[in-house]
Design an enzyme around this catalytic site. Structure first.
Site, PDB file in Angstrom:
ATOM      1  N   HIS A  69      31.730  17.922 -27.168  1.00  0.00           N
ATOM      2  CA  HIS A  69      31.210  17.770 -26.059  1.00  0.00           C
ATOM      3  C   HIS A  69      29.377  17.699 -26.335  1.00  0.00           C
ATOM      4  O   HIS A  69      28.624  18.189 -25.434  1.00  0.00           O
ATOM      5  CB  HIS A  69      31.390  18.732 -24.995  1.00  0.00           C
ATOM      6  CG  HIS A  69      32.559  18.485 -24.410  1.00  0.00           C
ATOM      7  ND1 HIS A  69      33.419  19.709 -23.848  1.00  0.00           N
ATOM      8  CD2 HIS A  69      33.673  17.590 -23.990  1.00  0.00           C
ATOM      9  CE1 HIS A  69      34.612  19.400 -23.468  1.00  0.00           C
ATOM     10  NE2 HIS A  69      34.673  18.001 -23.422  1.00  0.00           N
ATOM     11  N   GLU A  93      27.507  10.711 -20.236  1.00  0.00           N
ATOM     12  CA  GLU A  93      27.543  10.598 -21.612  1.00  0.00           C
ATOM     13  C   GLU A  93      27.282   9.130 -21.940  1.00  0.00           C
ATOM     14  O   GLU A  93      26.673   8.923 -22.974  1.00  0.00           O
ATOM     15  CB  GLU A  93      29.121  10.988 -22.357  1.00  0.00           C
ATOM     16  CG  GLU A  93      29.239  12.519 -22.091  1.00  0.00           C
ATOM     17  CD  GLU A  93      30.710  12.802 -22.568  1.00  0.00           C
ATOM     18  OE1 GLU A  93      31.794  12.793 -21.806  1.00  0.00           O
ATOM     19  OE2 GLU A  93      30.871  13.330 -23.698  1.00  0.00           O
ATOM     20  N   ARG A 134      45.017  22.314 -22.356  1.00  0.00           N
ATOM     21  CA  ARG A 134      44.894  23.362 -23.467  1.00  0.00           C
ATOM     22  C   ARG A 134      44.823  24.758 -23.239  1.00  0.00           C
ATOM     23  O   ARG A 134      44.010  25.207 -22.522  1.00  0.00           O
ATOM     24  CB  ARG A 134      43.549  22.631 -24.247  1.00  0.00           C
ATOM     25  CG  ARG A 134      43.822  21.323 -25.030  1.00  0.00           C
ATOM     26  CD  ARG A 134      42.488  20.642 -25.651  1.00  0.00           C
ATOM     27  NE  ARG A 134      42.102  19.356 -24.694  1.00  0.00           N
ATOM     28  CZ  ARG A 134      41.020  18.857 -24.689  1.00  0.00           C
ATOM     29  NH1 ARG A 134      40.033  19.399 -25.626  1.00  0.00           N
ATOM     30  NH2 ARG A 134      40.628  17.587 -24.020  1.00  0.00           N
ATOM     31  N   ARG A 191      30.988   6.137 -28.898  1.00  0.00           N
ATOM     32  CA  ARG A 191      31.224   7.313 -28.972  1.00  0.00           C
ATOM     33  C   ARG A 191      31.989   7.659 -29.807  1.00  0.00           C
ATOM     34  O   ARG A 191      33.164   7.192 -30.081  1.00  0.00           O
ATOM     35  CB  ARG A 191      31.836   7.964 -27.561  1.00  0.00           C
ATOM     36  CG  ARG A 191      32.168   9.291 -27.603  1.00  0.00           C
ATOM     37  CD  ARG A 191      32.722   9.706 -26.258  1.00  0.00           C
ATOM     38  NE  ARG A 191      33.079  11.001 -26.337  1.00  0.00           N
ATOM     39  CZ  ARG A 191      34.243  11.618 -26.222  1.00  0.00           C
ATOM     40  NH1 ARG A 191      35.290  10.753 -26.248  1.00  0.00           N
ATOM     41  NH2 ARG A 191      34.415  12.969 -26.172  1.00  0.00           N
ATOM     42  N   HIS A 213      30.378  22.869 -19.378  1.00  0.00           N
ATOM     43  CA  HIS A 213      30.976  21.562 -19.430  1.00  0.00           C
ATOM     44  C   HIS A 213      32.582  21.721 -18.890  1.00  0.00           C
ATOM     45  O   HIS A 213      33.293  22.064 -19.912  1.00  0.00           O
ATOM     46  CB  HIS A 213      30.716  20.762 -20.615  1.00  0.00           C
ATOM     47  CG  HIS A 213      31.324  19.441 -20.529  1.00  0.00           C
ATOM     48  ND1 HIS A 213      30.751  18.092 -20.709  1.00  0.00           N
ATOM     49  CD2 HIS A 213      32.897  18.990 -20.503  1.00  0.00           C
ATOM     50  CE1 HIS A 213      31.643  17.062 -20.578  1.00  0.00           C
ATOM     51  NE2 HIS A 213      32.594  17.778 -20.322  1.00  0.00           N
ATOM     52  N   ASN A 258      34.132   3.337 -26.274  1.00  0.00           N
ATOM     53  CA  ASN A 258      34.694   4.584 -26.567  1.00  0.00           C
ATOM     54  C   ASN A 258      36.122   4.137 -26.892  1.00  0.00           C
ATOM     55  O   ASN A 258      36.945   3.567 -26.024  1.00  0.00           O
ATOM     56  CB  ASN A 258      34.943   5.538 -25.312  1.00  0.00           C
ATOM     57  CG  ASN A 258      35.531   6.838 -25.424  1.00  0.00           C
ATOM     58  OD1 ASN A 258      36.127   6.737 -26.858  1.00  0.00           O
ATOM     59  ND2 ASN A 258      35.596   7.689 -24.768  1.00  0.00           N
ATOM     60  N   GLY A 273      33.760  16.979 -14.207  1.00  0.00           N
ATOM     61  CA  GLY A 273      34.631  17.030 -13.207  1.00  0.00           C
ATOM     62  C   GLY A 273      34.773  18.384 -12.039  1.00  0.00           C
ATOM     63  O   GLY A 273      34.440  18.308 -10.954  1.00  0.00           O
ATOM     64  N   ILE A 274      35.110  19.364 -12.859  1.00  0.00           N
ATOM     65  CA  ILE A 274      35.136  20.756 -12.087  1.00  0.00           C
ATOM     66  C   ILE A 274      33.486  21.213 -12.032  1.00  0.00           C
ATOM     67  O   ILE A 274      33.501  21.714 -10.772  1.00  0.00           O
ATOM     68  CB  ILE A 274      35.929  21.598 -12.943  1.00  0.00           C
ATOM     69  CG1 ILE A 274      37.554  20.938 -13.168  1.00  0.00           C
ATOM     70  CG2 ILE A 274      36.146  22.986 -12.249  1.00  0.00           C
ATOM     71  CD1 ILE A 274      38.419  21.672 -14.048  1.00  0.00           C
ATOM     72  N   GLY A 275      32.947  21.108 -12.958  1.00  0.00           N
ATOM     73  CA  GLY A 275      31.496  21.990 -12.891  1.00  0.00           C
ATOM     74  C   GLY A 275      30.921  21.255 -11.730  1.00  0.00           C
ATOM     75  O   GLY A 275      30.050  21.951 -11.041  1.00  0.00           O
TER      76      GLY A 275
HETATM   77  P1  AMP Z   1      36.544  15.158 -16.252  1.00  0.00           P
HETATM   78  O1  AMP Z   1      37.529  15.553 -17.296  1.00  0.00           O
HETATM   79  O2  AMP Z   1      35.149  15.646 -16.309  1.00  0.00           O
HETATM   80  O3  AMP Z   1      36.881  13.898 -15.643  1.00  0.00           O
HETATM   81  O4  AMP Z   1      37.314  16.376 -14.947  1.00  0.00           O
HETATM   82  C1  AMP Z   1      38.502  16.274 -14.432  1.00  0.00           C
HETATM   83  C2  AMP Z   1      38.839  17.729 -13.724  1.00  0.00           C
HETATM   84  O5  AMP Z   1      37.913  17.531 -12.394  1.00  0.00           O
HETATM   85  C3  AMP Z   1      40.128  17.530 -12.942  1.00  0.00           C
HETATM   86  O6  AMP Z   1      40.657  18.930 -13.170  1.00  0.00           O
HETATM   87  C4  AMP Z   1      39.774  17.524 -11.604  1.00  0.00           C
HETATM   88  O7  AMP Z   1      40.996  18.088 -10.772  1.00  0.00           O
HETATM   89  C5  AMP Z   1      38.562  18.016 -11.351  1.00  0.00           C
HETATM   90  N1  AMP Z   1      37.969  17.542 -10.132  1.00  0.00           N
HETATM   91  C6  AMP Z   1      37.177  16.617  -9.967  1.00  0.00           C
HETATM   92  N2  AMP Z   1      36.956  16.354  -8.422  1.00  0.00           N
HETATM   93  C7  AMP Z   1      37.207  17.571  -8.139  1.00  0.00           C
HETATM   94  C8  AMP Z   1      36.821  18.376  -7.033  1.00  0.00           C
HETATM   95  N3  AMP Z   1      36.315  17.669  -5.890  1.00  0.00           N
HETATM   96  N4  AMP Z   1      37.257  19.748  -6.851  1.00  0.00           N
HETATM   97  C9  AMP Z   1      37.922  20.411  -7.562  1.00  0.00           C
HETATM   98  N5  AMP Z   1      38.035  19.653  -8.983  1.00  0.00           N
HETATM   99  C10 AMP Z   1      37.756  18.635  -9.035  1.00  0.00           C
END
Ligand code: AMP
Length: 390
Positions: A158, A362, A219, A69, A186, A7, A308-310
């Site tokens: 995505h 990914e 964003r 990517r 996502h 990437n 991350g959040i999902g």
């Molecule tokens: P990503 O861009 O997919 O790496 O996701 C990053 C986001 O996931 C950030 O807002 C993190 O705070 C959130 N995140 C990661 N682990 C957790 C968790 N255990 N609980 C809540 N949010 C999380």
């Protein structure tokens, strides 16, 4: 097949080595501050990657292909392609649509061409999976010339993640992936939501750029475009300032002061009203899209949380699902809070729509698609050779 997944950004280069026969991740790393004194360019970054590979695997790292990517494939690329000089130029020519990304991808591709000229390289596009959107979903209601002369349309992003998660969600439900109708949420720092019908993307929340749609870390997601034009007409902000504000200072950060979901949830739990409001707005936006896409796909079999959040935030999943009672969603509150890295069902057996968590990967998707294409090309070359000999 041992695949190096790259990437390549303008000032960083992330990499992983994947073994596609086992799905294993053998090594990963990131080179940062490309353009600084220590790492003057992408060629120098690649020297560091090579040193890491040699330290891990010995003299010959045994790479068989490289998968990149690539953020923007424009209207041309609907699947991964083997890279040659013309493809590299085509990726560069899409720079007006992805000025921060595509030129940087081309730098990475060229650096590899110079270092390992015999290694086949494949581009996997973030937009490609959304090339199946029907025109009514990708056209904006603006004068035609904005599309015909400037390429203004919904592209969506995505896609590699949405496709990977869609296939794994179908497997979890025990249905063929081309029979899967569902919604993929996502939710990471960047967040988007995709409507899947028969395994294909038929609508997605990101648009001409990855700014549209959901509330993200920094964003804004959807806003009335007049907000921007009015503020510019009044001379209060420049276009550059607004672009930066909407991309870097908005979303969770704009309302709650932090772009990190963990921090926002923690603050809301302590009674912080701004954090609570940010979560409510973000969850409501997801609910609105789910309602719309449930209609678009003709009734979703599943709503799938990823990124991350999902994958990690049971609190945010609970907030989203608590507003979906009208479409028969019933969250299993115990399954929802259980920690796991596996794809899983978190709805009750009598939920009208299954709620799933499917971790995205990914790099695995890029490695697999790269290996498939390189194997296909090798088989085609071999059969041509056979024909020439007979
Ligand atoms: P990503 O861009 O997919 O790496 O996701 C990053 C986001 O996931 C950030 O807002 C993190 O705070 C959130 N995140 C990661 N682990 C957790 C968790 N255990 N609980 C809540 N949010 C999380």
């Amino acid at each position: 097949m041992r695949v190096l997944v790259i990437n390549s950004g303008s000032s960083s280069l992330k990499y992983q080595v994947r073994e596609t026969s086992t799905g294993e991740m053998l090594l990963s790393g990131v080179i940062e501050e490309i353009g600084s004194g220590d790492v003057p360019d992408h060629g120098a970054a690649l020297d560091l990657v090579e040193a890491h590979l040699q330290a891990e695997f010995g003299g010959d790292p045994g790479l068989e292909a490289v998968g990149h990517r690539v953020v923007h494939g424009g209207e041309r690329f609907s699947e991964p392609v083997l890279i040659d000089y013309e493809i590299t130029r085509a990726i560069e020519r899409l720079a007006p649509l992805a000025p921060l990304h595509n030129p940087a991808h081309a730098l990475g591709i060229r650096a590899i061409m110079r270092k390992w000229p015999k290694l086949p390289q494949v581009a996997v596009f973030d937009t490609a999976f959304h090339r199946t959107l029907p025109e009514h979903a990708w056209r904006y209601a603006v004068p035609n010339e904005l599309y015909t002369e400037h390429g203004v349309r919904r592209y969506g992003f995505h896609g590699t993640s949405a496709q990977y998660v869609s296939v794994h969600a179908a497997a979890l439900l025990g249905i063929p992936d081309d029979r899967f109708d569902g919604i993929i949420a996502h939710l990471g720092n960047g967040a988007s939501i995709t409507a899947i019908k028969g395994g294909r993307s038929i609508d997605t929340s990101m648009g001409y750029t990855p700014l549209a749609g959901l509330v993200m870390g920094t964003r804004s997601g959807d806003v009335d475009p007049s907000v921007l034009t009015q503020l510019m007409i009044r001379g209060e902000y420049t276009a550059e300032q607004l672009d930066s504000m909407l991309n870097k200072e908005s979303g969770l950060k704009g309302i709650a002061g932090s772009s990190d979901m963990r921090a926002v949830i923690a603050r809301a739990a302590e009674g912080d009203e701004e954090a609570e409001l940010a979560l409510t707005i973000a969850a409501y936006r997801v609910q609105k899209y789910i309602g719309g896409y449930h209609v678009a796909v003709g009734g979703a079999q599943a709503i799938v949380f990823t990124a991350g959040i999902g994958e990690n935030s049971w609190q945010f999943r609970e907030r989203v699902c608590s507003g979906l009672g009208a479409i028969g969603v019933k969250l299993d509150r115990i399954a929802n809070v259980e920690k796991s890295r596996e794809p899983r069902v978190i709805s009750t057996p009598d939920s009208a729509i299954a709620i799933l968590v499917v971790p995205t990967d990914e790099e695995a998707a890029i490695a697999t698609q790269t290996a498939e294409l390189v194997e296909e090309a090798a088989a085609a070359a071999e059969s041509l050779q056979d024909q020439a000999q007979t």
